[in-house]
Design an enzyme around this catalytic site. Structure first.
Site, short mmCIF file in Angstrom:
data_model
loop_
_atom_site.label_atom_id
_atom_site.label_comp_id
_atom_site.label_asym_id
_atom_site.label_seq_id
_atom_site.Cartn_x
_atom_site.Cartn_y
_atom_site.Cartn_z
N CYS A 62 6.36 -11.47 36.87
CA CYS A 62 8.36 -10.74 36.61
C CYS A 62 7.75 -9.65 35.76
O CYS A 62 7.67 -9.06 34.76
CB CYS A 62 9.01 -11.68 35.91
SG CYS A 62 10.28 -11.03 36.24
N GLY A 63 7.89 -8.56 36.80
CA GLY A 63 7.61 -7.69 36.04
C GLY A 63 8.40 -7.32 34.92
O GLY A 63 7.92 -6.67 33.95
N ASN A 64 10.10 -6.83 34.78
CA ASN A 64 11.13 -7.06 33.81
C ASN A 64 10.29 -7.51 32.56
O ASN A 64 10.39 -7.34 31.56
CB ASN A 64 12.20 -6.87 34.32
CG ASN A 64 12.58 -5.53 35.32
OD1 ASN A 64 12.40 -4.75 34.94
ND2 ASN A 64 13.56 -6.38 36.30
N HIS A 69 8.21 -10.41 49.01
CA HIS A 69 9.14 -9.71 48.67
C HIS A 69 9.36 -9.36 50.39
O HIS A 69 8.14 -8.67 51.37
CB HIS A 69 8.91 -7.86 47.75
CG HIS A 69 9.10 -8.81 46.36
ND1 HIS A 69 9.74 -8.23 45.54
CD2 HIS A 69 7.90 -8.86 45.55
CE1 HIS A 69 9.49 -8.61 44.74
NE2 HIS A 69 7.88 -9.15 44.22
N ASN A 114 11.82 -12.68 47.28
CA ASN A 114 12.79 -12.07 46.44
C ASN A 114 12.91 -11.09 47.93
O ASN A 114 12.74 -11.24 48.80
CB ASN A 114 12.52 -11.55 45.80
CG ASN A 114 11.57 -12.29 44.47
OD1 ASN A 114 12.01 -13.18 43.87
ND2 ASN A 114 10.23 -12.59 44.33
N GLU A 132 17.43 -12.85 43.48
CA GLU A 132 15.28 -13.31 43.19
C GLU A 132 15.62 -14.33 43.50
O GLU A 132 16.13 -15.16 43.24
CB GLU A 132 15.40 -12.69 42.08
CG GLU A 132 15.10 -11.14 41.59
CD GLU A 132 14.58 -11.46 39.79
OE1 GLU A 132 13.49 -12.09 39.55
OE2 GLU A 132 15.53 -10.67 39.05
N CYS A 173 14.88 -6.34 38.95
CA CYS A 173 13.79 -7.07 39.46
C CYS A 173 12.70 -6.11 39.31
O CYS A 173 12.42 -4.86 40.42
CB CYS A 173 13.90 -7.37 40.43
SG CYS A 173 12.31 -8.88 41.53
N GLY A 174 11.55 -6.04 38.56
CA GLY A 174 10.32 -4.62 38.10
C GLY A 174 9.62 -5.20 39.31
O GLY A 174 9.15 -3.96 40.47
N THR A 175 8.86 -6.96 39.95
CA THR A 175 8.15 -6.41 41.06
C THR A 175 8.45 -6.12 42.34
O THR A 175 8.01 -5.29 43.24
CB THR A 175 7.58 -8.04 41.48
OG1 THR A 175 8.83 -8.80 41.30
CG2 THR A 175 6.98 -7.82 40.25
N GLY A 176 9.75 -5.84 42.20
CA GLY A 176 10.85 -5.85 43.90
C GLY A 176 11.39 -4.03 43.62
O GLY A 176 10.77 -3.97 44.03
#
Length: 297
Positions: free
Chosen positions: A79-81, A172, A203, A221, A230-233
């Site tokens: 998870c990026g965030n 994603h 996601n 998500e 969403c960081g990866t998003g």
């Protein structure tokens, strides 16, 4: 009853309960999936999109290990965030004294770098998110081509959604729309998350292109539903926007919880994400597997 120290943290509105379980005492008290459901409940628990555990790395190539569970109890790869919150937690708790950290995740190695002020408070975190994955087999996305760029997905209600499938250590589906205000994010996101062409679920990012350096995004998500960020998003969104000619290799992604700066470094093929992480509050929660969860602050 077992007492657990926790930090409630958020990265542009994507919130997490962060705990240090290097000694294994938290998992011994309650399995992580059950704990995630209890703590993330916004009525009877602390309330969060997921829980993050600090664990010892399993090899000498990493400084620490990142483990994350969604609010529904499912385990996420990355998870990026959450990674920005994790890095801030490690640095400010003096668990790691380096500003650049090699983190072991289920999605591979992630390298966050904290930016701290003179007092040692982390003001932002830059994260090397690694390369995007476009291979349908690796995303995974069921497709008769190697990659899925602006691919048609037939929905159960008879409609067709155009998606670009991107992997960022997690799957994603990026959907470009003319006007986000006209999108039923919950309905479409839920339907795409469990669509059979995404065998590991996905996601879903709905993207309105504001200009060639600005993307407005809403996200559904996998395992958490609608979240503020969403960081990866955001990384998947920049990837999809760039390869379809909608933006260059840099963009500001505007989310409900705040902004993220995403840069695709073509010299390394890595995506670099920069944004804030904030401590909301800290406390102690008493957990009992049989009697639910009580909180003390």
């Amino acid at each position: 009853m077992t007492q657990i120290l926790f930090s409630k943290m958020q990265g542009i509105g994507n919130d997490f309960v962060v705990m240090d379980d290097r000694d294994g005492s938290i998992e011994a008290a309650m399995p992580y999936p059950q704990l995630a459901k209890k703590l993330c409940d916004r009525h009877f628990g602390i309330g969060a999109d997921g829980i993050i555990l600090v664990k010892d790395s399993e090899d000498d190539d990493h400084d620490i290990r990142f483990v994350i569970y969604n609010s529904d109890g499912s385990r996420a790869d990355m998870c990026g965030n959450g990674m920005r919150c994790f890095a801030k937690y490690l640095y400010e708790k003096n668990i790691i004294d380096k500003k650049q950290i090699r983190v072991q995740t289920d999605a591979g190695t992630v390298i966050p770098e904290v930016v701290a002020d003179a007092s040692g408070r982390v003001t932002s975190v830059k994260v090397d998110m690694g390369p995007p994955v476009m291979s349908c087999r690796q995303v995974p996305f069921v497709c008769d081509k190697d990659t899925a760029v602006d691919a048609s997905v037939d929905m159960a209600d008879g409609s067709t959604v155009i998606v670009t499938a991107v992997g960022m250590g997690n799957p994603h589906a990026v959907v470009f729309v003319k006007d986000l205000s006209e999108v039923d994010v919950a309905a479409q996101g839920r339907a795409l998350e469990i669509h059979p062409r995404f065998p590991a679920k996905t996601n879903v990012e709905f993207i309105q292109v504001m200009d060639d350096q600005t993307l407005k995004m809403k996200v559904w998500e996998r395992g958490a539903g609608m979240t503020l960020a969403c960081g990866t998003g955001a990384c998947a969104a920049l990837t999809a926007a760039h390869i379809t000619g909608r933006t260059g290799n840099y963009a500001t992604v505007v989310l409900d919880g705040g902004d993220l700066a995403i840069f695709w470094d073509k010299s390394t093929n890595h995506l670099i994400k920069t944004g804030p992480a904030r401590l909301v509050f800290e406390g102690v929660i008493r957990v009992s597997a049989g009697n639910g969860a009580d909180t003390e602050f």
